[in-house]
Design a protein around this motif. Sequence first.
Motif, PDB file in Angstrom:
ATOM      1  N   UNK A   1       0.838  -1.195   0.000  1.00  0.00           N
ATOM      2  CA  UNK A   1       0.000   0.000   0.000  1.00  0.00           C
ATOM      3  C   UNK A   1       0.874   1.247   0.000  1.00  0.00           C
ATOM      4  N   UNK A   2       0.251   2.379  -0.192  1.00  0.00           N
ATOM      5  CA  UNK A   2       0.978   3.635  -0.222  1.00  0.00           C
ATOM      6  C   UNK A   2       1.520   3.977   1.161  1.00  0.00           C
ATOM      7  N   UNK A   3       2.617   4.736   1.180  1.00  0.00           N
ATOM      8  CA  UNK A   3       3.253   5.095   2.436  1.00  0.00           C
ATOM      9  C   UNK A   3       2.329   5.961   3.291  1.00  0.00           C
ATOM     10  N   UNK A   4       1.498   6.790   2.639  1.00  0.00           N
ATOM     11  CA  UNK A   4       0.560   7.624   3.397  1.00  0.00           C
ATOM     12  C   UNK A   4      -0.485   6.767   4.113  1.00  0.00           C
ATOM     13  N   UNK A   5      -0.917   5.698   3.458  1.00  0.00           N
ATOM     14  CA  UNK A   5      -1.878   4.786   4.085  1.00  0.00           C
ATOM     15  C   UNK A   5      -1.238   4.030   5.239  1.00  0.00           C
ATOM     16  N   UNK A   6       0.024   3.680   5.080  1.00  0.00           N
ATOM     17  CA  UNK A   6       0.744   2.993   6.162  1.00  0.00           C
ATOM     18  C   UNK A   6       0.835   3.896   7.383  1.00  0.00           C
ATOM     19  N   UNK A   7       1.222   5.151   7.168  1.00  0.00           N
ATOM     20  CA  UNK A   7       1.336   6.089   8.290  1.00  0.00           C
ATOM     21  C   UNK A   7      -0.015   6.298   8.972  1.00  0.00           C
TER      22      UNK A   7
END
Length: 453
Positions: free
Chosen positions: A404-410
């Motif tokens: 998944x995208x890094x923004x979703x991970x954060x």
Amino acid sequence: MSSKSIRNKRRRENKFDKELTYESSLPPYEPVHKYRIYFLHELTSLEDLNYLINFSQHTKCFAIDTESNYGSNDPALIQILYIQPPDVESPMLLVEVQFLPATSSPTFFKIQQLFQSIFCNDSHLFTWGDIRKELNPFTIYDIFSMPIYSYLHQVQVQFKPWFNQWIKKYYSLPADNIDNDLNDIVIIDAPTYDPTLLLPTQLMNNKKFYSGETWSLQDAIVYTFGQYLSKRETLRQWSIGLDETLYTCDRSFSSNYRKKLIKYACLDCLTVAYINFIMQQSKIPLDMNYVHKQQQTSGEYTLSNTLTVVSDIFQLSEDSSYSSEQNNTELVAVHAPNERHQSPLHSIQLDCHQHETEAPALVSTTVPRSHKRSSIAKKKRNTKTSHRHRANRYNYEIIRPENMKITSIKKLLRENHIKYTNIHVVHSVLYIGVKSDGHKHLYEQLLPSDMFV
């Protein structure tokens, strides 16, 4: 929107989500103590005040809380519960300070007498937070003065070490002996697991005990009694006149709304009283460093409130990072795309002599030698510092597959209250740096292996 506004918005959203989770998963808290409400304001009868003064002279323990108006933070309400055995009806005082009688009236004088009898030298006052901070804004109404010479019990900070001992005792008992030891321990009825907001009891205890987090009253009720204490009414306008018999109360608020505020105000004291009752009955010694009494002569409190409960596992070792001044070779955490990750900390060797420094310029003997570094030396030093800081950010590391995208991970990490120092993705592998080994063990349990897939 500023970063502070974003953090505040996120905090409000998390509180709202937790409120919904608790409400949908748990039964509402039902008070154990019997009580009767007495409103204190300009219409309170002298007969009631005389009764309460006499009752307080035969009562040594009181639970106290306060409420202030949302937005202006003006002091609005003082709640005081006379702590009696649960089966004895106890007076619950709701002091509406915005509706007090004239200071020259007999009623006002009696209210002062009542507070003097409650805040007497040998009384024990129980609050969840610091009672001195709670009550200090209310001194402007002259119904009592500071300092208070009673014994002040800060239940919130006593609860953390007590709950830790309580959990250890509970899980150390054989299963067939637990029911026979109910005088020493209460059976926890909290849900065993919820991946978003509800944690297993032992895990929640470790999270609170081995960190700087304090227990909220709501969480304490959830994990001690398995019941839900609503905190929706915390941020409200309290100076509306809760007692509808007041001539000057705000009639724009309904009776049902007033009842909700009254119930909330009462429960804050009732829950503190019952938690204290359970702790006293458990036969587990309480930390008396959080009981304060001010001496009338010295003007100082006899017991310190600076005791800190910190586990060694959350202390970063001084040996955990390398100093570039001590070693020409330093360890740097890297995640090379073509290298298989085999340990939490990869090491690469930096050649400290790969850059030739410029020859020093000739300086006149009459001018002091300059200590300014050359641009190359500054760059070299900054590179070393960056490598050292990067290594520290990955000293303790959690590894998970990701897709998944890094923004979703954060966002997922924030929603699960994971405090990371750094995150990095290499070939669908997520590396999460955390502060200490204790955080690593805790978060390993909180983050399912397929969470980011």
